[in-house]
Enzyme design. Structure first.
Site, PDB file in Angstrom:
ATOM      1  N   HIS A 133     -25.096  -8.134 -58.932  1.00  0.00           N
ATOM      2  CA  HIS A 133     -25.953  -6.983 -59.151  1.00  0.00           C
ATOM      3  C   HIS A 133     -25.084  -5.839 -59.637  1.00  0.00           C
ATOM      4  O   HIS A 133     -24.313  -5.280 -58.881  1.00  0.00           O
ATOM      5  CB  HIS A 133     -26.656  -6.625 -57.844  1.00  0.00           C
ATOM      6  CG  HIS A 133     -27.503  -5.401 -57.943  1.00  0.00           C
ATOM      7  ND1 HIS A 133     -28.611  -5.349 -58.745  1.00  0.00           N
ATOM      8  CD2 HIS A 133     -27.398  -4.196 -57.372  1.00  0.00           C
ATOM      9  CE1 HIS A 133     -29.150  -4.152 -58.647  1.00  0.00           C
ATOM     10  NE2 HIS A 133     -28.433  -3.433 -57.826  1.00  0.00           N
ATOM     11  N   GLY A 190     -22.551  -1.262 -57.274  1.00  0.00           N
ATOM     12  CA  GLY A 190     -23.000  -0.230 -56.349  1.00  0.00           C
ATOM     13  C   GLY A 190     -24.433  -0.473 -55.933  1.00  0.00           C
ATOM     14  O   GLY A 190     -25.144  -1.259 -56.550  1.00  0.00           O
ATOM     15  N   GLU A 191     -24.828   0.214 -54.864  1.00  0.00           N
ATOM     16  CA  GLU A 191     -26.180   0.065 -54.320  1.00  0.00           C
ATOM     17  C   GLU A 191     -27.241   0.394 -55.374  1.00  0.00           C
ATOM     18  O   GLU A 191     -26.971   1.113 -56.330  1.00  0.00           O
ATOM     19  CB  GLU A 191     -26.362   1.029 -53.146  1.00  0.00           C
ATOM     20  CG  GLU A 191     -25.516   0.728 -51.938  1.00  0.00           C
ATOM     21  CD  GLU A 191     -26.049  -0.464 -51.171  1.00  0.00           C
ATOM     22  OE1 GLU A 191     -27.257  -0.449 -50.844  1.00  0.00           O
ATOM     23  OE2 GLU A 191     -25.274  -1.406 -50.932  1.00  0.00           O
ATOM     24  N   SER A 192     -28.459  -0.115 -55.119  1.00  0.00           N
ATOM     25  CA  SER A 192     -29.599   0.235 -55.957  1.00  0.00           C
ATOM     26  C   SER A 192     -29.816   1.743 -55.880  1.00  0.00           C
ATOM     27  O   SER A 192     -29.768   2.315 -54.797  1.00  0.00           O
ATOM     28  CB  SER A 192     -30.839  -0.468 -55.408  1.00  0.00           C
ATOM     29  OG  SER A 192     -31.422  -1.250 -56.366  1.00  0.00           O
ATOM     30  N   GLY A 193     -30.040   2.382 -57.012  1.00  0.00           N
ATOM     31  CA  GLY A 193     -30.373   3.807 -57.000  1.00  0.00           C
ATOM     32  C   GLY A 193     -29.175   4.730 -56.994  1.00  0.00           C
ATOM     33  O   GLY A 193     -29.318   5.943 -56.878  1.00  0.00           O
ATOM     34  N   VAL A 194     -27.963   4.189 -57.166  1.00  0.00           N
ATOM     35  CA  VAL A 194     -26.778   5.040 -57.123  1.00  0.00           C
ATOM     36  C   VAL A 194     -26.533   5.670 -58.503  1.00  0.00           C
ATOM     37  O   VAL A 194     -25.809   6.654 -58.639  1.00  0.00           O
ATOM     38  CB  VAL A 194     -25.551   4.249 -56.600  1.00  0.00           C
ATOM     39  CG1 VAL A 194     -24.933   3.395 -57.704  1.00  0.00           C
ATOM     40  CG2 VAL A 194     -24.518   5.173 -56.000  1.00  0.00           C
ATOM     41  N   GLY A 195     -27.168   5.102 -59.522  1.00  0.00           N
ATOM     42  CA  GLY A 195     -27.063   5.705 -60.855  1.00  0.00           C
ATOM     43  C   GLY A 195     -26.312   4.877 -61.876  1.00  0.00           C
ATOM     44  O   GLY A 195     -25.785   5.406 -62.849  1.00  0.00           O
ATOM     45  N   SER A 229     -27.524   2.494 -63.998  1.00  0.00           N
ATOM     46  CA  SER A 229     -28.222   2.379 -65.288  1.00  0.00           C
ATOM     47  C   SER A 229     -28.167   3.690 -66.055  1.00  0.00           C
ATOM     48  O   SER A 229     -27.974   3.699 -67.274  1.00  0.00           O
ATOM     49  CB  SER A 229     -29.673   1.972 -65.061  1.00  0.00           C
ATOM     50  OG  SER A 229     -29.726   0.747 -64.387  1.00  0.00           O
ATOM     51  N   ASP A 263     -28.368  -4.404 -64.474  1.00  0.00           N
ATOM     52  CA  ASP A 263     -29.003  -4.945 -63.265  1.00  0.00           C
ATOM     53  C   ASP A 263     -28.442  -6.272 -62.788  1.00  0.00           C
ATOM     54  O   ASP A 263     -28.075  -6.404 -61.647  1.00  0.00           O
ATOM     55  CB  ASP A 263     -30.515  -5.104 -63.447  1.00  0.00           C
ATOM     56  CG  ASP A 263     -31.266  -4.078 -62.630  1.00  0.00           C
ATOM     57  OD1 ASP A 263     -30.587  -3.224 -62.046  1.00  0.00           O
ATOM     58  OD2 ASP A 263     -32.496  -4.127 -62.575  1.00  0.00           O
ATOM     59  N   GLU A 280     -33.355  -0.408 -67.047  1.00  0.00           N
ATOM     60  CA  GLU A 280     -34.446   0.208 -66.310  1.00  0.00           C
ATOM     61  C   GLU A 280     -34.010   1.573 -65.808  1.00  0.00           C
ATOM     62  O   GLU A 280     -33.008   1.707 -65.112  1.00  0.00           O
ATOM     63  CB  GLU A 280     -34.857  -0.666 -65.111  1.00  0.00           C
ATOM     64  CG  GLU A 280     -36.108  -0.134 -64.437  1.00  0.00           C
ATOM     65  CD  GLU A 280     -36.161  -0.453 -62.942  1.00  0.00           C
ATOM     66  OE1 GLU A 280     -35.314  -1.212 -62.444  1.00  0.00           O
ATOM     67  OE2 GLU A 280     -37.043   0.103 -62.265  1.00  0.00           O
ATOM     68  N   ARG A 297      -6.636  10.570 -54.505  1.00  0.00           N
ATOM     69  CA  ARG A 297      -6.516  11.818 -55.269  1.00  0.00           C
ATOM     70  C   ARG A 297      -5.502  11.700 -56.397  1.00  0.00           C
ATOM     71  O   ARG A 297      -5.570  12.397 -57.384  1.00  0.00           O
ATOM     72  CB  ARG A 297      -6.085  12.960 -54.325  1.00  0.00           C
ATOM     73  CG  ARG A 297      -7.056  13.222 -53.203  1.00  0.00           C
ATOM     74  CD  ARG A 297      -8.354  13.786 -53.732  1.00  0.00           C
ATOM     75  NE  ARG A 297      -8.185  15.139 -54.214  1.00  0.00           N
ATOM     76  CZ  ARG A 297      -8.448  16.221 -53.489  1.00  0.00           C
ATOM     77  NH1 ARG A 297      -8.905  16.110 -52.261  1.00  0.00           N
ATOM     78  NH2 ARG A 297      -8.272  17.405 -54.007  1.00  0.00           N
TER      79      ARG A 297
END
Lengths: 88, 307
Positions: free
Chosen positions: B139, B154-159, B161, B178, B203, B244
């Site tokens: 994913h 990264g998690e769904s909805g992290v940005g 796409s 995706d 998407e 850093r």
């Protein structure tokens, strides 16, 4: 982590709308939800991922859920996959 | 275990089918090795792999022609009796009558190529290595920036796409959104592709599904790309300490290959596309032997030694 194997049911052709509904249902939970078909695994919260599975009536799917609300998420997702009429 | 059907190989290499015995869809090749059965035709079957495709060319044909009749039949029969998946004749040689009779007896498909033997063999091995490679679906988003294949996880909805879209706007290419199919095509190489159904679609929440190829043209997409490094996107965690200086060497394990990776914390207002782009340039620079963090350290020490 909980897993369950279900048979996917769908009356009409698996419309994009029902795929969108599935991702919406899955996105309501915090747990990570994956659908497996053959060798492919897709995130149930991602629309394109779900569609890439190309699911048709009678397919065997492995639902695996991991996270704090996994039991509820597994039930919601498997119920939706098994119900023939996706409009409800 | 992955496998390739004979029919797929035939269409990939434009082979001519001389005998098929209805086996084109049932015969599956599961090993990427290909054999030129020179020794086997002399009767030596030590270490022979009967599950491999057999390729005969100029040399084997000439040898068979030099044999006398009963012996020639015996040698070909011996090879076919091992149950090889198929025999490919290169350079458009004619299959002899004896060969056809033996094929009929043991039901071994015979195919023909116009290509030369070594050229056909090497393309076949390359093709089989890609098709039979261990694979996994991940994913994430695969993009190509300045020639580097970058897998964003990264998690769904992290940005992911949204970042990919901005990256495409900046003149780079999208390979998959995706779901990325990753194959280990060699001991050090990972190849990423999109599943055909969702190829070059993206998407964006609030907009729906966009076709990047239609919107931005063919120069904005790519069929496949090697994965050179991984960027993990995660929501900014106040308690976590982030790198850093850029001196830490992180890596992510995919199918047993260690891919260099970095973790970028995401916060509203952070321009991720710029960060991903500069990470790609920085990665190239490191590959070419320059490390900004190390150069800084050198400068600091030089200052101290002058004082």
């Amino acid at each position: 982590m909980v897993t369950k194997t279900v048979i996917f049911r769908c009356d009409d052709d698996w419309q994009m709308k029902s795929a969108a509904l599935l991702t919406q249902k899955a996105s309501a939970f915090r747990a990570s939800i994956f659908l497996g078909k053959d060798e492919r695994r897709a995130n149930a919260k991602s629309l394109l991922g779900v569609m890439s599975l190309g699911m048709i009536d009678g397919d065997e799917l492995v639902v695996s859920v991991d996270g704090e609300d996994e039991e509820a998420a597994l039930e919601a997702v498997t119920n939706y996959l098994e119900q023939a009429d996706k409009d409800q | 275990m992955n496998s390739v059907r004979l029919r797929e190989i035939i269409s990939e290499f434009n082979l001519e089918t001389i005998r098929d015995f209805g086996k084109l869809d049932t015969t599956e090749i599961a090993v990427a090795d290909v054999t030129r059965p020179g020794l086997q035709l002399t009767g030596n079957f030590e270490h022979f792999g009967p599950d491999r495709i057999q390729v005969v060319g100029n040399m084997e044909m000439a040898y068979l022609n030099s044999l006398q009749e009963p012996e020639r039949r015996t040698r070909i029969s011996q090879l076919f009796a091992t149950g090889i998946p198929c025999l490919v004749i290169t350079r458009h040689h004619e299959a002899s009558n004896v060969m056809m009779q033996c094929a009929d007896k043991y039901k071994i498909p015979i195919l023909r190529s116009a290509d030369t033997t070594s050229s056909f063999t090497s393309s076949l091995v390359k093709y089989l290595n890609v098709e039979l490679a261990p694979r996994i679906s991940m994913h994430g988003v695969l993009i190509e920036v300045y020639g580097e294949g970058i897998l964003m996880l990264g998690e769904s909805g992290v940005g992911k796409s949204e970042t990919a879209l901005e990256i495409v706007k900046r003149g780079h290419r999208l390979i998959a959104d995706d779901l990325v199919e990753v194959r280990r095509v060699s001991e050090a190489t990972l190849l990423g592709r999109a599943p055909e159904i969702i190829r070059h679609l993206i998407e964006i929440r609030g907009l729906g599904i966009l076709d990047v190829k239609e919107l931005y043209g063919v120069s904005s997409v790519k069929m496949q790309e090697n994965i050179h490094f991984v960027i993990n996107l995660e929501l900014w965690d106040e308690k976590k300490v982030y790198d850093r200086l850029g001196l830490q060497e992180e890596s992510t394990n995919i199918l047993g290959i260690k891919v260099p990776s970095i973790t970028i914390p995401v916060r509203p207002g952070r321009n991720l596309a710029v960060i991903v782009e500069v990470a790609a340039i920085n990665f190239r620079q490191k590959k070419m032997g320059y490390n900004a963090a190390r150069a800084l350290t050198d400068r600091v020490f030089r200052q101290e030694s002058l004082q």
